[in-house]
Design a protein around this motif. Structure first.
Motif, PDB file in Angstrom:
ATOM      1  N   PHE A   5      21.447 -12.625 -19.739  1.00  0.00           N
ATOM      2  CA  PHE A   5      20.149 -13.254 -18.911  1.00  0.00           C
ATOM      3  C   PHE A   5      21.135 -13.290 -17.841  1.00  0.00           C
ATOM      4  O   PHE A   5      22.391 -13.483 -16.713  1.00  0.00           O
ATOM      5  CB  PHE A   5      20.494 -15.070 -19.208  1.00  0.00           C
ATOM      6  N   LEU A  27      19.583 -21.768 -24.344  1.00  0.00           N
ATOM      7  CA  LEU A  27      19.741 -20.367 -24.783  1.00  0.00           C
ATOM      8  C   LEU A  27      21.264 -20.399 -25.385  1.00  0.00           C
ATOM      9  O   LEU A  27      20.626 -19.978 -27.033  1.00  0.00           O
ATOM     10  CB  LEU A  27      20.482 -19.508 -23.515  1.00  0.00           C
ATOM     11  N   SER A  57      17.973  -9.829 -27.384  1.00  0.00           N
ATOM     12  CA  SER A  57      17.097 -10.096 -25.807  1.00  0.00           C
ATOM     13  C   SER A  57      17.514  -9.685 -24.135  1.00  0.00           C
ATOM     14  O   SER A  57      19.086  -9.941 -24.389  1.00  0.00           O
ATOM     15  CB  SER A  57      17.038 -11.449 -26.596  1.00  0.00           C
ATOM     16  N   GLY A  59      17.369 -11.790 -20.693  1.00  0.00           N
ATOM     17  CA  GLY A  59      16.049 -12.837 -19.720  1.00  0.00           C
ATOM     18  C   GLY A  59      16.732 -12.575 -18.492  1.00  0.00           C
ATOM     19  O   GLY A  59      18.050 -12.598 -18.348  1.00  0.00           O
ATOM     20  N   LEU A  84      13.018 -11.954 -21.856  1.00  0.00           N
ATOM     21  CA  LEU A  84      12.648 -13.665 -20.997  1.00  0.00           C
ATOM     22  C   LEU A  84      12.343 -13.344 -20.150  1.00  0.00           C
ATOM     23  O   LEU A  84      13.286 -13.245 -19.492  1.00  0.00           O
ATOM     24  CB  LEU A  84      13.419 -14.642 -21.780  1.00  0.00           C
TER      25      LEU A  84
END
Length: 133
Positions: A5, A27, A57, A59, A84
């Motif tokens: 992230f 998260l 993923s 973010g 994201l």
């Protein structure tokens, strides 16, 4: 499951440092490992994506510039990670076009990795873009 992230503390109202704690808590409900990276200068978003591979993923909390940096990094390493986007800038054009709430709290509460969309990227010379060149 692991997420990288990336957040820009200087985007929009400059609330990134305060908001990142709420983001991390949310998260951790979905991911075993949350790797937080704060941008400090232009290009950091791209660099972080290229350096930290093997995530499920990615973010991003920031404006269109930060999102574009992350997209460039994903393109450079041919990442298939889910993205994201939490809008934190002043324009947030990509987030708007994807119908992501412009209210950061609402956007954080509403994301769902089971509901995804593919987006197209363009290229001009060596520059990747999502909405405007």
């Amino acid at each position: 499951m692991k997420i990288l992230f990336i957040y820009n503390p200087n985007s929009g109202d400059e609330s990134g440092k305060e908001f990142v704690g709420k983001i991390e808590d949310k998260l951790k409900k979905y991911f075993d490992e949350v790797i937080l990276k704060e941008t400090k200068k232009a290009g950091d978003g791209t660099k972080f994506v290229e350096e930290i591979r093997g995530v499920d993923s990615i973010g991003v909390y920031g404006g269109d510039g930060t999102v574009n940096e992350v997209l460039l990094g994903m393109k450079n390493i041919d990442s298939r990670a889910k993205l994201l986007i939490l809008p934190g800038g002043t324009g947030n054009l990509l987030a708007k076009s994807l119908n992501i709430s412009q209210d950061k709290e609402e956007a954080l509460e509403s994301f769902d990795f089971k509901r995804t969309e593919k987006i197209d990227l363009g290229r001009v010379n060596d520059k990747i873009f999502s909405l405007f060149a």
